[in-house]
Design an enzyme around this catalytic site. Structure first.
Site, PDB file in Angstrom:
ATOM      1  N   LYS A  93       8.851  -4.859   2.057  1.00  0.00           N
ATOM      2  CA  LYS A  93       8.558  -3.577   2.514  1.00  0.00           C
ATOM      3  C   LYS A  93       7.980  -3.127   3.710  1.00  0.00           C
ATOM      4  O   LYS A  93       7.118  -3.679   4.578  1.00  0.00           O
ATOM      5  CB  LYS A  93       7.543  -2.453   1.862  1.00  0.00           C
ATOM      6  CG  LYS A  93       6.740  -0.954   2.138  1.00  0.00           C
ATOM      7  CD  LYS A  93       6.309  -0.524   1.461  1.00  0.00           C
ATOM      8  CE  LYS A  93       5.976   1.141   1.626  1.00  0.00           C
ATOM      9  NZ  LYS A  93       4.774   1.243   0.631  1.00  0.00           N
TER      10      LYS A  93
ATOM     11  N   TYR B  46       0.886  -0.975  -0.126  1.00  0.00           N
ATOM     12  CA  TYR B  46       0.165  -0.025  -0.408  1.00  0.00           C
ATOM     13  C   TYR B  46       1.287   1.249  -0.413  1.00  0.00           C
ATOM     14  O   TYR B  46       1.650   1.603   0.156  1.00  0.00           O
ATOM     15  CB  TYR B  46      -0.932   0.033   0.826  1.00  0.00           C
ATOM     16  CG  TYR B  46      -0.354  -0.018   2.489  1.00  0.00           C
ATOM     17  CD1 TYR B  46      -0.350   0.749   3.209  1.00  0.00           C
ATOM     18  CD2 TYR B  46      -1.036  -1.138   3.504  1.00  0.00           C
ATOM     19  CE1 TYR B  46       0.371   0.734   4.554  1.00  0.00           C
ATOM     20  CE2 TYR B  46      -0.776  -1.877   4.299  1.00  0.00           C
ATOM     21  CZ  TYR B  46       0.193  -0.398   5.279  1.00  0.00           C
ATOM     22  OH  TYR B  46       0.127  -0.884   6.645  1.00  0.00           O
ATOM     23  N   CYS B  47       0.081   2.498  -0.343  1.00  0.00           N
ATOM     24  CA  CYS B  47       1.133   3.636  -0.912  1.00  0.00           C
ATOM     25  C   CYS B  47       2.704   2.779  -1.491  1.00  0.00           C
ATOM     26  O   CYS B  47       3.680   4.084  -1.114  1.00  0.00           O
ATOM     27  CB  CYS B  47       1.011   4.617   0.298  1.00  0.00           C
ATOM     28  SG  CYS B  47       2.023   6.155  -0.081  1.00  0.00           S
ATOM     29  N   PRO B  48       2.991   2.855  -2.842  1.00  0.00           N
ATOM     30  CA  PRO B  48       3.974   2.123  -3.423  1.00  0.00           C
ATOM     31  C   PRO B  48       4.402   3.579  -3.721  1.00  0.00           C
ATOM     32  O   PRO B  48       3.616   4.481  -4.282  1.00  0.00           O
ATOM     33  CB  PRO B  48       3.528   1.047  -4.389  1.00  0.00           C
ATOM     34  CG  PRO B  48       1.940   1.829  -4.922  1.00  0.00           C
ATOM     35  CD  PRO B  48       1.524   2.044  -3.215  1.00  0.00           C
TER      36      PRO B  48
END
Length: 271
Positions: free
Chosen positions: A145, A132-134
């Site tokens: 991550k 999420y939020c790459p």
């Protein structure tokens, strides 16, 4: 350049807009006074939306998922997409004068810092596309991550902001963000610049260290890497000491307007 260290109690639903207003004031101050500030902050169980998240096809349906999982919501004033913040997540803002610092150099400064704080890890910066939020400066260990970095520039100052997953159930966090996008995008899930979230692409600092690390120990590691040994000043005391109350209030007005959309969704966020 000497670094001023700031910290405070965990932010709650009642003052959820404050850290974002505070970051802007600190960033303006850094530019005006040629100073450097380092701010630790945390939220209770909160989903922080980017502006793009407010433009999903079915925001109300996505919000319902988050509320069912007991998350409060706030829309931030920096770029990027949604992230979860809770007691296992440490947010860090490193704020300094803009000078000739490029955008990539700002990100690289934070990457160097976390690598120095945790020399036993090999931390790489590249996009983890199904997190999420790459973003280009996702920070990962062995392909998973552990942190993301955003950057905000206000006048002559820069704030490089990192959320770091220190501990807790990161897989569950990923499942909740995945469900938000599935419900809010429906048939457009994974399209139009929104991520198809795979929870297994993310992990925590504790997991990659193979031991539980506390928030306080994580802070200590960063301060050691910065060679800072002074006690942190409460960020709200700093505001008063530097006579920045009016500036904070002005920023909060803008943040309130930005978050009006959420208030209209069944009073999801209230001040």
């Amino acid at each position: 350049m000497e670094i001023k260290l700031l910290d405070q109690e965990t932010f709650t639903k009642k003052n959820a807009l404050l850290p974002f207003a505070l970051t802007d004031v600190l960033t303006e101050t850094a530019g005006k006074t040629n100073s450097s500030l380092f701010h630790f902050w945390q939220f209770e169980q909160t989903f922080i939306l980017g502006m793009k998240d407010t433009r999903v096809d079915h925001l109300k349906a996505g919000v319902k998922v988050l509320k069912e999982n007991h998350y409060d919501l706030v829309i931030r004033n920096a770029g990027g997409l949604g992230v979860i913040s809770d007691k296992g997540i440490l947010n860090i803002s490193w704020i300094f004068p803009k000078g000739n610092t490029s955008i990539d150099q700002g990100y690289e400064r934070m990457l160097t810092l976390i690598q120095n704080a945790f020399p036993e890890l090999t931390i790489q910066a590249y996009e983890i596309s199904h997190s999420y939020c790459p973003g280009k400066f996702d920070l990962s260990v062995d392909g998973k991550k552990i942190a993301g970095i955003a950057q905000r520039r206000v006048k002559e100052g820069i704030a490089v902001m990192m959320y770091l997953s220190v501990s807790g159930d990161q897989n569950k966090r990923g499942e909740i963000v995945q469900a938000f996008y599935q419900k809010s995008l429906a048939e457009n899930y994974g399209k139009n610049g929104y991520p198809e979230v795979w929870p297994q692409t993310m992990t925590t600092l504790s997991d990659v260290l193979h031991q539980t690390i506390s928030i306080s120990e994580t802070k200590r590691r960063f301060l050691q890497a910065l060679n800072v040994d002074e006690a942190a000043q409460n960020a709200l005391d700093w505001v008063k000491e530097n006579k920045q109350e009016t500036q904070i209030e002005n920023k909060l007005v803008h943040m309130t307007k930005r978050n009006k959309q959420l208030e209209e969704l069944n009073d999801v966020h209230s001040l």
